[in-house]
Write a protein that holds these residues in place. Structure first.
Motif, mmCIF file in Angstrom:
data_model
loop_
_atom_site.group_PDB
_atom_site.id
_atom_site.type_symbol
_atom_site.label_atom_id
_atom_site.label_comp_id
_atom_site.label_asym_id
_atom_site.label_seq_id
_atom_site.Cartn_x
_atom_site.Cartn_y
_atom_site.Cartn_z
ATOM 1 N N ALA A 411 0.933 -1.199 0.008
ATOM 2 C CA ALA A 411 -0.174 -0.111 0.014
ATOM 3 C C ALA A 411 0.818 1.316 0.143
ATOM 4 O O ALA A 411 0.519 2.268 -0.773
ATOM 5 N N ARG A 412 1.992 1.289 0.896
ATOM 6 C CA ARG A 412 2.857 2.508 0.699
ATOM 7 C C ARG A 412 3.620 2.727 -0.618
ATOM 8 O O ARG A 412 3.765 3.893 -1.145
ATOM 9 N N LEU A 413 4.067 1.512 -1.348
ATOM 10 C CA LEU A 413 4.408 1.751 -2.624
ATOM 11 C C LEU A 413 3.479 2.371 -3.557
ATOM 12 O O LEU A 413 3.783 3.192 -4.446
ATOM 13 N N ALA A 414 2.246 1.647 -3.641
ATOM 14 C CA ALA A 414 0.922 2.100 -4.335
ATOM 15 C C ALA A 414 0.903 3.732 -4.300
ATOM 16 O O ALA A 414 0.321 4.283 -5.213
ATOM 17 N N ALA A 415 1.160 4.241 -3.242
ATOM 18 C CA ALA A 415 0.752 5.530 -3.020
ATOM 19 C C ALA A 415 1.816 6.599 -3.434
ATOM 20 O O ALA A 415 1.522 7.779 -3.390
ATOM 21 N N LEU A 416 3.013 5.972 -3.821
ATOM 22 C CA LEU A 416 3.898 6.937 -4.381
ATOM 23 C C LEU A 416 4.007 6.968 -5.853
ATOM 24 O O LEU A 416 3.524 6.215 -6.421
ATOM 25 N N ALA A 417 4.227 8.142 -6.263
ATOM 26 C CA ALA A 417 4.123 8.709 -7.720
ATOM 27 C C ALA A 417 5.323 7.800 -8.543
ATOM 28 O O ALA A 417 4.934 7.531 -9.659
ATOM 29 N N ASP A 418 6.386 7.724 -7.885
ATOM 30 C CA ASP A 418 7.475 6.836 -8.622
ATOM 31 C C ASP A 418 8.037 5.742 -7.586
ATOM 32 O O ASP A 418 9.138 6.043 -7.171
ATOM 33 N N LEU A 433 1.364 -7.339 -5.316
ATOM 34 C CA LEU A 433 2.321 -6.450 -6.049
ATOM 35 C C LEU A 433 2.387 -6.945 -7.427
ATOM 36 O O LEU A 433 2.263 -6.017 -8.405
ATOM 37 N N ARG A 434 1.997 -8.179 -7.890
ATOM 38 C CA ARG A 434 2.072 -8.447 -9.302
ATOM 39 C C ARG A 434 0.703 -7.915 -10.087
ATOM 40 O O ARG A 434 -0.178 -7.793 -9.401
ATOM 41 N N GLY A 435 1.278 -7.481 -11.093
ATOM 42 C CA GLY A 435 0.217 -6.860 -11.824
ATOM 43 C C GLY A 435 -0.270 -5.263 -11.479
ATOM 44 O O GLY A 435 -0.991 -4.751 -12.028
ATOM 45 N N THR A 436 0.336 -4.880 -10.560
ATOM 46 C CA THR A 436 0.415 -3.205 -10.234
ATOM 47 C C THR A 436 1.348 -2.505 -11.116
ATOM 48 O O THR A 436 2.183 -3.007 -11.847
ATOM 49 N N ALA A 437 1.445 -1.220 -10.991
ATOM 50 C CA ALA A 437 2.402 -0.265 -11.301
ATOM 51 C C ALA A 437 3.876 -0.246 -10.852
ATOM 52 O O ALA A 437 4.679 0.361 -11.288
ATOM 53 N N VAL A 438 3.904 -0.990 -9.708
ATOM 54 C CA VAL A 438 5.000 -1.462 -9.285
ATOM 55 C C VAL A 438 5.965 -2.340 -9.928
ATOM 56 O O VAL A 438 5.277 -3.427 -10.254
ATOM 57 N N ARG A 439 7.168 -2.167 -10.173
ATOM 58 C CA ARG A 439 8.065 -3.227 -10.933
ATOM 59 C C ARG A 439 8.529 -4.222 -9.947
ATOM 60 O O ARG A 439 9.184 -3.847 -8.910
ATOM 61 N N TYR A 440 7.768 -5.157 -10.311
ATOM 62 C CA TYR A 440 7.961 -6.405 -9.287
ATOM 63 C C TYR A 440 8.758 -7.393 -9.771
ATOM 64 O O TYR A 440 8.540 -7.819 -10.735
ATOM 65 N N ALA A 441 9.681 -8.127 -8.981
ATOM 66 C CA ALA A 441 10.270 -9.237 -9.315
ATOM 67 C C ALA A 441 10.698 -10.326 -8.058
ATOM 68 O O ALA A 441 11.233 -9.691 -7.012
ATOM 69 N N GLU A 442 10.135 -11.512 -8.267
ATOM 70 C CA GLU A 442 10.388 -12.334 -6.997
ATOM 71 C C GLU A 442 11.672 -13.181 -7.333
ATOM 72 O O GLU A 442 12.108 -13.462 -8.372
ATOM 73 N N TRP A 443 12.390 -13.324 -6.515
ATOM 74 C CA TRP A 443 13.943 -13.754 -6.410
ATOM 75 C C TRP A 443 13.810 -15.159 -7.076
ATOM 76 O O TRP A 443 13.087 -15.872 -6.560
ATOM 77 N N GLY A 444 14.527 -15.390 -8.162
ATOM 78 C CA GLY A 444 14.393 -16.718 -8.668
ATOM 79 C C GLY A 444 13.669 -16.672 -10.092
ATOM 80 O O GLY A 444 13.581 -17.741 -10.605
ATOM 81 N N THR A 445 13.129 -15.688 -10.369
ATOM 82 C CA THR A 445 12.226 -15.663 -11.644
ATOM 83 C C THR A 445 13.226 -15.125 -12.701
ATOM 84 O O THR A 445 14.177 -14.287 -12.258
ATOM 85 N N PRO A 446 12.758 -14.909 -13.920
ATOM 86 C CA PRO A 446 13.613 -14.493 -14.916
ATOM 87 C C PRO A 446 13.929 -12.847 -14.705
ATOM 88 O O PRO A 446 15.248 -12.585 -15.246
#
Length: 460
Positions: A411-418, A433-446
């Motif tokens: 929620a805190r990240l979603a409230a940030l402009a960048d 976080l998946r599918g939101t405007a936040v660039r998200y990467a789970e460790w071990g994924t491409p």
């Protein structure tokens, strides 16, 4: 409260729980053991070199942040059966029953100093009669064969009044149901005659006690059981390296649907007191019988373990390189403790990551609610991250330890402009976080395993 001076046989005093017990070390293992013994009716003194810990315990305060609701200190003190003191307390040092729960590792390596000091003190205070010494600290076979007899000045088999016990402690700090009482306890003794005494003591605080053939078998149990998990975790991280184009956490989840396959998750590193140290304790004494001299793993007796240790030793550097290839701007790290909602810096993967990032010139900030800003900088070299105010100034955020405080991170990240890009160590925030405007990467994924920059063309 004074240790028992009764001439009664030790077995009788253990049976009716009037025998005083001295516990060495007021960390989680020692203090929880002391509380369990006091709760079972034994008068108990816990010794520690940290005067602040001693004062807090005697004031009814659990001195271990994050464990206030786990260790029943108030209940143990209610009957006047538990107190804390320094190792200079002569009466406690001269007790007939001792549990040794001191740290046997420092900075990721086994250390013998604290154990040697405790055993030497106990030996110096003995005045005759029976003495039971139970080692709950992690030890190697070589320590049982060489260090313990040297510190006590007595061979285990030559002194019938000396009862030496190996009773390695098991705990799972993330589950209150898996604790000292509920987890099976393995107990072994240097002499068969000592086993009934050891069982009398431990069956008072553990629901299930498994007697081992002797204390060497019992002592090796903990390094081996943790070594199984260590090798699994190293393999898990190797799979993430070997298949950078696949979602390895998903592969592991699917593999875990088979009834006899546990589910693991790739991570930035293996942390904690026990598992990272297990191979070092297991290899120390491999190939030896009692008194047979050295035979460590470098002689090739445990080649799989030696290879895993070498690969794992380089893992933090590889992780840092991967993060730098996807990092943008200052890098924030959430969580220094290896376990959530606790203050445990031993074996901290975040600490190693910060050190490797800083060595490569990165601007690193770190936050953990269980450490002060000054401690953060002293332990890692990173700048303190002010939570949550500094989130907006970061380019990349590595979520290492999912403390409850960070539960509203999405929620805190979603409230940030960048908002910063998020690298999630254990996939703790993926569902939100998946599918939101936040660039998200789970460790071990491409997304966390980008290819390295190509090197210069080879000369013809």
């Amino acid at each position: 409260m004074k240790p028992s001076t009764s001439p009664r046989p030790l077995s009788a005093a253990l049976q009716d729980r009037t025998e005083s017990v001295t516990v060495w070390g007021a960390g989680y293992i020692g203090l929880s053991a002391a509380c369990a013994l006091a709760g079972a009716g034994f008068p108990c003194t816990v010794l520690d070199t940290d005067g602040n810990r001693v004062s807090q315990i005697n004031a009814g305060v659990v001195p271990l942040p994050g464990f206030e609701d786990v260790i029943p200190l108030a209940e143990a003190r209610s009957g006047g059966r538990l107190r804390a003191a320094s190792p200079e307390d002569a009466a406690a040092v001269a007790a007939r029953v001792h549990l040794v729960c001191v740290n046997t590792d420092r900075d990721g390596r086994p250390v013998t100093g604290p154990l040697t000091e405790v055993l030497t003190a106990i030996a110096g205070a003995r005045t005759g009669g029976e003495t039971l010494i139970a080692l709950e600290s992690t030890v190697s076979l070589r320590w049982l064969d060489e260090l313990v007899p040297a510190a006590l000045g007595a061979a285990p088999a030559s002194d019938p009044s000396l009862h030496l016990v190996a009773a390695p402690r098991r705990d799972w700090m993330l589950s209150p149901e898996m604790n000292l009482r509920t987890l099976p306890r393995v107990v072994g003794t240097a002499r068969p005659e000592s086993l009934p005494l050891a069982r009398e003591l431990y069956e008072a605080i553990s629901e299930v006690v498994h007697p081992a053939p002797d204390w060497r078998h019992a002592g090796l149990t903990k390094p081996v059981e943790n070594l199984y998990r260590y090798l699994d975790l190293v393999l898990t991280n190797q799979l993430a390296e070997a298949y950078p184009g696949l979602d390895v956490p998903e592969v592991l989840r699917l593999a875990g649907t088979k009834w006899n396959v546990p589910t693991f998750h790739p991570s930035i590193g293996i942390g904690g007191y026990c598992i990272p140290l297990s191979p070092r304790f297991a290899v120390d004494g491999a190939g030896e019988g009692p008194g047979e001299g050295p035979g460590p793993a470098e002689d090739g007796l445990l080649p799989l373990v030696a290879a895993a240790m070498a690969w794992d030793g380089d893992h933090p550097a590889r992780v840092a390189e991967s993060i730098l290839r996807i990092a943008d701007g200052p890098i924030g790290i959430l969580g220094l403790s290896y376990a959530p909602n606790a203050r445990i810096v031993e074996g901290s993967p975040a600490r190693r990551l910060a050190e490797h990032l800083l060595a490569r010139g990165a601007d690193v900030l770190l936050h953990d609610p269980y450490f002060t800003p000054e401690e953060i900088t002293s332990l890692t070299g990173a700048r303190p991250l002010s939570w949550p105010d500094d989130l907006g100034s970061l380019g990349t955020l590595v979520a290492v330890t999912p403390h409850d405080l960070y539960g509203d991170l999405p929620a805190r990240l979603a409230a940030l402009a960048d908002p910063p890009a998020v690298v999630d160590n254990l996939g703790s925030y993926g569902a939100t976080l998946r599918g939101t405007a936040v660039r998200y990467a789970e460790w071990g994924t491409p997304a966390t395993r980008p290819a390295a920059e190509p090197g210069p063309e080879p000369r013809p």
